[in-house]
Design a protein around this motif. Structure first.
Motif, mmCIF file in Angstrom:
data_model
loop_
_atom_site.group_PDB
_atom_site.id
_atom_site.type_symbol
_atom_site.label_atom_id
_atom_site.label_comp_id
_atom_site.label_asym_id
_atom_site.label_seq_id
_atom_site.Cartn_x
_atom_site.Cartn_y
_atom_site.Cartn_z
ATOM 1 N N SER A 1 -1.652 3.294 -4.456
ATOM 2 C CA SER A 1 -1.662 1.864 -4.737
ATOM 3 C C SER A 1 -2.124 1.149 -3.482
ATOM 4 C CB SER A 1 -0.264 1.377 -5.128
ATOM 5 O OG SER A 1 -0.248 -0.031 -5.270
ATOM 6 N N VAL A 2 -3.376 0.681 -3.501
ATOM 7 C CA VAL A 2 -3.902 -0.074 -2.364
ATOM 8 C C VAL A 2 -4.747 -1.222 -2.886
ATOM 9 C CG1 VAL A 2 -3.982 1.975 -0.879
ATOM 10 C CG2 VAL A 2 -6.022 1.260 -2.096
ATOM 11 N N GLN B 1 0.847 -1.186 0.000
ATOM 12 C CA GLN B 1 0.000 0.000 0.000
ATOM 13 C C GLN B 1 0.888 1.243 0.000
ATOM 14 O OE1 GLN B 1 -2.742 -1.395 -0.259
ATOM 15 N NE2 GLN B 1 -2.988 -3.070 1.187
ATOM 16 N N SER B 2 0.585 2.189 -0.850
ATOM 17 C CA SER B 2 1.426 3.380 -0.929
ATOM 18 C C SER B 2 0.677 4.535 -1.559
ATOM 19 C CB SER B 2 2.689 3.091 -1.742
ATOM 20 O OG SER B 2 2.355 2.820 -3.080
ATOM 21 N N VAL B 3 1.247 5.701 -1.389
ATOM 22 C CA VAL B 3 0.717 6.912 -2.022
ATOM 23 C C VAL B 3 1.912 7.720 -2.502
ATOM 24 C CG1 VAL B 3 0.614 8.136 0.185
ATOM 25 C CG2 VAL B 3 -0.795 8.897 -1.722
ATOM 26 N N THR C 1 -5.926 5.353 -10.782
ATOM 27 C CA THR C 1 -5.538 5.346 -9.350
ATOM 28 C C THR C 1 -4.969 6.686 -8.943
ATOM 29 O OG1 THR C 1 -3.349 4.369 -9.758
ATOM 30 C CG2 THR C 1 -5.174 2.854 -9.320
ATOM 31 N N SER C 2 -5.732 7.733 -9.216
ATOM 32 C CA SER C 2 -5.279 9.084 -8.907
ATOM 33 C C SER C 2 -6.326 9.852 -8.132
ATOM 34 C CB SER C 2 -4.920 9.840 -10.184
ATOM 35 O OG SER C 2 -6.081 10.089 -10.965
ATOM 36 N N PHE C 3 -5.866 10.878 -7.463
ATOM 37 C CA PHE C 3 -6.743 11.760 -6.681
ATOM 38 C C PHE C 3 -6.101 13.136 -6.681
ATOM 39 C CE2 PHE C 3 -10.236 12.622 -4.074
ATOM 40 C CZ PHE C 3 -9.891 13.151 -2.846
ATOM 41 N N GLY D 1 1.637 10.988 1.539
ATOM 42 C CA GLY D 1 2.631 11.267 0.533
ATOM 43 C C GLY D 1 3.736 12.146 1.104
ATOM 44 N N ALA D 2 4.770 12.342 0.319
ATOM 45 C CA ALA D 2 5.927 13.110 0.778
ATOM 46 C C ALA D 2 5.673 14.608 0.790
ATOM 47 C CB ALA D 2 7.135 12.796 -0.096
ATOM 48 N N GLY D 3 4.571 15.024 0.171
ATOM 49 C CA GLY D 3 4.241 16.440 0.169
ATOM 50 C C GLY D 3 4.659 17.136 -1.112
#
Lengths: 114, 115
Positions: B26-27, B2-4, B72-74, B106-108
């Motif tokens: 990604s989940v 799972q990641s963003v 898979t975007s927002f 996310g990392a920002g």
């Protein structure tokens, strides 16, 4: 209503000293989180409390870090024998229980270890 | 896993122009997606979230975001940027297990709006 509060807002300490950081969550929020943010960077998860369940400590970087939450409300993050790499902003957040609820963040405690 | 991801560290736009801050995830299972904003020397503030339903979500300060399952975007958007929108923006994703702390930030992305 009152938001999440943290104290102190700033803390300067000498290397090797212990520090305690406090978080007062929003009343009624059963979930409480601690994060660490290095200068202008992303969030590093530290620890999570949910009600009376055992806390998720998977993010604590070393055994010098510990946290407790008394009475399901106020939380204290303790760092023992501080090191210079512990310098960061420590953010606390609270939320209602469940994955659909957003977190409410406090203003953070800026820790500087000299 | 799972990641963003926020693929851009920095976004620069001129005041009055539209802005987009990108986020992909990604989940496994259904994602719950959030955007937060951090102004200088402040904690993070919640902007908006997608849980279910309409893919276009409207939030605070005129921001909106569109959930795109196939990509898979927002991505976060605003039709007309203000100088005061300059801040650090974080995307976050959770997945659907009750009482679970599986949340990733996310990392920002640092947004700078120039007059």
């Amino acid at each position: 209503g009152a938001g999440v509060s943290q104290s102190p807002s700033n803390k300067v300490t000498e290397k090797g000293k212990d520090v305690e950081l406090r978080c007062d969550p929003i009343s009624g929020h059963t979930a409480l989180y601690w994060y660490r943010q290095s200068l202008g960077q992303g969030l590093e998860f530290l620890i999570y409390f949910q009600g009376n369940s055992a806390p998720d400590k998977s993010g604590l970087p070393s055994d010098r870090f510990s946290a407790e939450r008394t009475g399901g409300s106020v939380s204290t993050l303790t760092i023992q024998r501080t090191q210079q790499e512990d310098s960061a902003v420590y953010l606390c957040a609270s939320s209602l229980a469940g994955p659909t609820y957003e977190q409410y963040f406090g203003p953070g405690t800026r820790l500087t270890v000299t | 896993a799972q990641s963003v991801a926020q693929p851009e560290d920095q976004v620069n736009v001129a005041e009055g122009n539209p802005l987009t801050v990108k986020c992909t995830y990604s989940v496994s299972g259904n994602p719950y997606l959030f955007w937060y904003v951090q102004y200088p020397n402040r904690g993070l503030q919640f902007l908006l979230k997608y849980i279910t339903g309409d893919n276009l979500v409207k939030g605070s300060y005129g921001f909106e975001a569109e959930f795109n399952k196939s990509q898979t975007s927002f991505h976060l958007k605003k039709p007309s940027a203000l100088v005061s929108d300059s801040a650090l923006y974080f995307c976050a994703v959770r997945w659907g297990l009750y009482n679970n702390n599986d949340m990733r930030f996310g990392a920002g992305t640092r947004l700078t709006v120039k007059p």
